[in-house]
Design an enzyme around this catalytic site. Structure first.
Site: not given
Ligand code: GRF
Length: 185
Positions: A8-10, A81, A83, A98, A100, A141
């Protein structure tokens, strides 16, 4: 709304960005993995986190109804992860984004997530990699590309160091791409 399956860092980066920016807000995070690190991040950030299972996602309208109840403008997949089912795509046409961790159309598709991607890119001897932000349709994707950003791969890069470079690109570009996309809606 953000969907996440892992650390969940994003998700955290996006939540904090819009708290500062103020043009939008993340009302909730949806997670399909009860052990995901994103759940603790939501607790610390005081953002509701809805944990759901496969049956709820694919055999009911529960998740779609919940997102509509939040009156969401956009659904963002950040390390999610599974679909996306047809009922969610139909409810949010061109309103699901999304990210990727590679330069699609290469290194995409089923099973191509997280370190699997970076291992494949390094093993192929690529000179560059990056991120792709795209709209979501019924295939992994495959949607319309909204943004790509590139990073060079150095001779001594490993899948781990490449993953770090790609994460940096994600943190820099994803919130801004979301903001720009929302302005277009
Ligand atoms: C990210 O690299 C994103 O591109 C991919 O999964 C990873 C998730 O990282 N789809 P986080 O959970 O946001 O740290």
């Amino acid at each position: 709304m953000i969907f996440a399956s892992g650390s969940g860092s994003n998700a955290q980066n996006i939540i904090e960005f819009f708290r500062k920016d103020g043009t939008a807000s993340v009302e909730a995070v949806f997670c399909n993995n009860p052990k995901a690190g994103v759940i603790k991040r939501c607790e610390d950030l005081d953002v509701p986190c809805v944990v759901f299972d496969r049956d709820e996602f694919y055999n009911t309208r529960k998740i779609v109804d919940l997102i509509e109840a939040f009156d969401a403008d956009l659904v963002v997949l950040a390390g999610f992860l599974w679909l996306v089912p047809a009922n969610l795509i139909e409810a949010f046409p061109n309103r699901i984004l999304n990210i990727h961790p590679a330069l699609l159309p290469k290194y995409g598709g089923k099973g191509m997530y997280g370190m699997n991607v970076h291992i494949a890119v390094i093993e192929a001897g690529e000179e560059e990699s990056g991120i792709t932000i795209h709209t979501v349709d019924a295939e992994y994707d495959k949607g319309e590309i909204v943004l790509q950003a590139v990073t060079r791969i150095d001779a001594d890069d490993t899948p781990e160091t490449l993953a770090k470079k790609v994460h940096e690109l994600e943190y820099k570009h994803f919130p801004l791409a979301i903001k720009k996309y929302l302005e277009k809606l």
